[in-house]
Structures are given as structure tokens and as C-alpha cells.
Design an enzyme around this catalytic site. Structure first.
Site, PDB file in Angstrom:
ATOM      1  NE  ARG A 282     -11.444 -15.855  -2.278  1.00 37.09           N
ATOM      2  CZ  ARG A 282     -10.520 -16.826  -2.377  1.00 37.09           C
ATOM      3  NH1 ARG A 282     -10.593 -17.881  -1.593  1.00 37.09           N
ATOM      4  NH2 ARG A 282      -9.537 -16.726  -3.252  1.00 37.09           N
TER       5      ARG A 282
ATOM      6  N   GLY B 241      -6.823 -26.208   7.704  1.00 37.37           N
ATOM      7  CA  GLY B 241      -8.192 -26.142   8.218  1.00 37.37           C
ATOM      8  C   GLY B 241      -9.115 -27.107   7.482  1.00 37.37           C
TER       9      GLY B 241
ATOM     10  N   GLY C 249      -9.917 -18.664  12.643  1.00 38.92           N
ATOM     11  CA  GLY C 249      -9.658 -20.018  12.137  1.00 38.92           C
ATOM     12  C   GLY C 249      -8.160 -20.267  12.015  1.00 38.92           C
ATOM     13  CG  HIS C 250      -5.777 -18.050   9.235  1.00 31.71           C
ATOM     14  ND1 HIS C 250      -6.598 -17.040   8.806  1.00 31.71           N
ATOM     15  CD2 HIS C 250      -5.463 -18.778   8.142  1.00 31.71           C
ATOM     16  CE1 HIS C 250      -6.783 -17.155   7.495  1.00 31.71           C
ATOM     17  NE2 HIS C 250      -6.103 -18.202   7.072  1.00 31.71           N
TER      18      HIS C 250
END
Ligand code: PAF
Length: 280
Positions: free
Chosen positions: A185, A145, A33-34
Site C-alpha cells: 500500500r 511477515g 518483504g515478500h
């Protein structure tokens, strides 16, 4: 690099050469995602700055600040591979020279609902550190995001209210093949919890389908979200909301004039997960 001066020198050199500056703020533990944020920044900016800073002020006293994953060497390798030129990984004392209790930013109305109601003080910490990063780097664009939906709404409001000259881009959530939204997480989940965690995406999918099929009553959509999450024995619902996509005010009714978003948060074991989906 850890020093503000070094970052500013790199930014100034890029500006002298007529370049634009993009910033991707992160807390490290980088996942795909990053990387999507960095790639988008790379495509749209001449100098790509990634900040890696586990910001203590956005964690509550009983939250996971100590155990939050810190993987700086791997993160730097991923940033390099994705084409980031500057990695800013400061110390806490660099970002908070007069301690973490000094000057802060609050965004009333957006910082105390949903995530903010469950995590008091969280968004004060987020807004404060993001404004500091904007002041240090001075980017033309910054990338966040959609997974942290409320965060990007709040940052957009903050830059508008404070006239910060930075364009905010929100990049769609990246998901595992089974729908789970990528999150640093997720690594806390054991295999059974990992399977259970897909319930957030399933709830949002069901709610989205109901809206596509014509459901317009906010409470009925909330009920679908709640019932789906409560059907998973390993999940404990925190909230399920249907809100105006810009103001985050709860919606009684959905309509074509009002972009809406469904937002959910749930505990799976001791891990708190969030997800969201634009409706209609
Ligand atoms: O989304 C995050 O990782 C953090 O909240 C952010 C924006 C980097 C601020 O610490």
C-alpha cells in the site's frame, strides 16, 4: 497456475521424491518483504509454492479491494527469480466455490481487537483463506511477515486450535532506509505522504528506546507512541497499543517474563498503514 489439481499434482510429485513443501501466501504486488519470505522458504523447503490471490473476504465494504494493485506478470517474474517452483494464482470462484458467504473460520479474542476492531470481518477473511490454502497445498511450513503481526499471531493460534500440521515461520519486517516498513500500500502515498509515513517507525523507535532505558509502564509507552504520531500533521492515529506478544492482551506493565509488542496503525491521506516492534 490457477487450478487446485495442478498445484496438488506438483506437491504430490515433490512428496513422492521425499521433498518438503513450503508455502508463501501473498496477495501479489510483491516487494522485497515478500522476496525475503520466498528466500527463507527456498532455503528451508524442497518445493516452494507462492500463492497470489487478492482475497475479497478480508476487505471491508469501504476498503481498497478494487484499487488493490494487481501486478501478476511482474510478480511471476520475481517469484521465478527467487526460485519459487509453483505459483498458484487462482480465480475467486476457485477459492470460494459456493460464494464468499459460505464456510468460514473465526479466531475469537484475536480477530476482534486492534486491526480486527478497526476492520470488522478482516481476520475472518484472512483465517478462512489461509486455512483453504493450507488445505489445497498441504505445506510443511508456511511463511508470514512480522509486519502483519496480529495476522501471524492469529494464524499460529488457528493452526494450533485446529491441529493443522504446518509450522509457521515469521520473518522480520523489511524496511526502507528511512525506517518505513515495506507494504504493497506504500505505492498509494504521494511524496509528502511518503515522508510523513515514516512517523510510524519513528514512534516505535522512540517507544523501543524508552523501554531500553527502563520504562515499564504500559500507558507511558502508549503515550510516546500516540504523541509521536499525533505530531505529524499528515497522519491520523487509529490505535497505539502495547500488548502481550502472544495473546495481544493490553499490558499495564512490561516485565522480563512477558514478551511485549508495540503496535500502531495510522491513516496517511486515504492510506491506512500499520507497523509494530517487539519491546525489551
Ligand atoms: O498478508 C497477506 O498478504 C494476506 O493477508 C494473506 C496472508 C496472503 C491472506 O490473504
Amino acid at each position: 497456475m490457477e487450478s487446485i489439481e495442478v498445484v496438488r499434482r506438483a506437491v504430490a510429485a515433490a512428496r513422492r521424491a521425499g521433498g518438503t513443501i513450503g508455502l508463501v501466501p501473498t496477495m501479489g504486488a510483491l516487494h522485497d518483504g515478500h522476496l525475503r519470505l520466498i528466500e527463507r522458504c527456498r532455503a528451508e523447503s524442497d518445493l516452494v509454492v507462492v500463492s497470489i490471490f487478492v482475497n475479497p473476504t478480508q476487505f471491508g465494504p469501504s476498503e481498497d479491494l478494487e484499487r488493490y494493485p494487481r501486478t501478476l506478470a511482474e510478480d511471476c517474474a520475481r517469484c521465478d527469480a527467487a526460485g519459487a517452483e509453483v505459483i498458484f494464482a487462482p480465480q475467486v470462484a476457485t477459492i470460494y466455490p459456493h460464494g464468499t458467504g459460505s464456510t468460514f473460520v473465526e479466531v475469537p479474542g484475536l480477530s476482534d481487537v486492534l486491526e480486527g476492531a478497526s476492520r470488522p470481518g478482516h481476520f475472518r477473511g484472512v483465517a478462512t483463506v489461509v486455512l483453504k490454502l493450507f488445505a489445497i497445498v498441504g505445506p510443511d511450513r508456511a511463511y508470514f511477515g512480522q509486519k502483519d503481526y496480529q495476522q501471524q499471531v492469529l494464524i499460529r493460534r488457528m493452526v494450533a486450535d485446529l491441529h493443522v500440521p504446518v509450522a509457521i515461520t515469521t520473518v522480520p519486517t523489511v524496511r526502507e532506509p528511512d525506517g518505513l516498513a515495506l507494504s504493497s500500500r506504500n505505492r498509494y502515498l504521494n511524496p509528502a505522504q511518503r515522508r510523513a509515513a515514516t512517523v510510524l517507525a519513528r514512534a516505535l523507535e522512540r517507544a523501543g528506546q524508552a523501554v531500553v532505558q527502563g520504562e515499564r509502564i504500559g500507558n507511558r509507552v502508549r503515550q510516546i507512541l500516540r504523541e509521536t504520531i499525533e505530531s505529524e500533521p499528515l497522519a491520523r492515529l487509529d490505535y497505539a497499543e502495547v500488548a502481550d506478544a502472544e495473546t495481544l492482551a493490553p499490558l499495564d506493565e512490561l516485565g522480563p517474563q512477558r514478551p511485549a509488542v508495540a503496535l500502531v496503525a495510522a491513516w496517511v491521506g486515504s492510506t491506512r498503514l500499520i507497523d509494530n516492534r517487539l519491546l525489551g
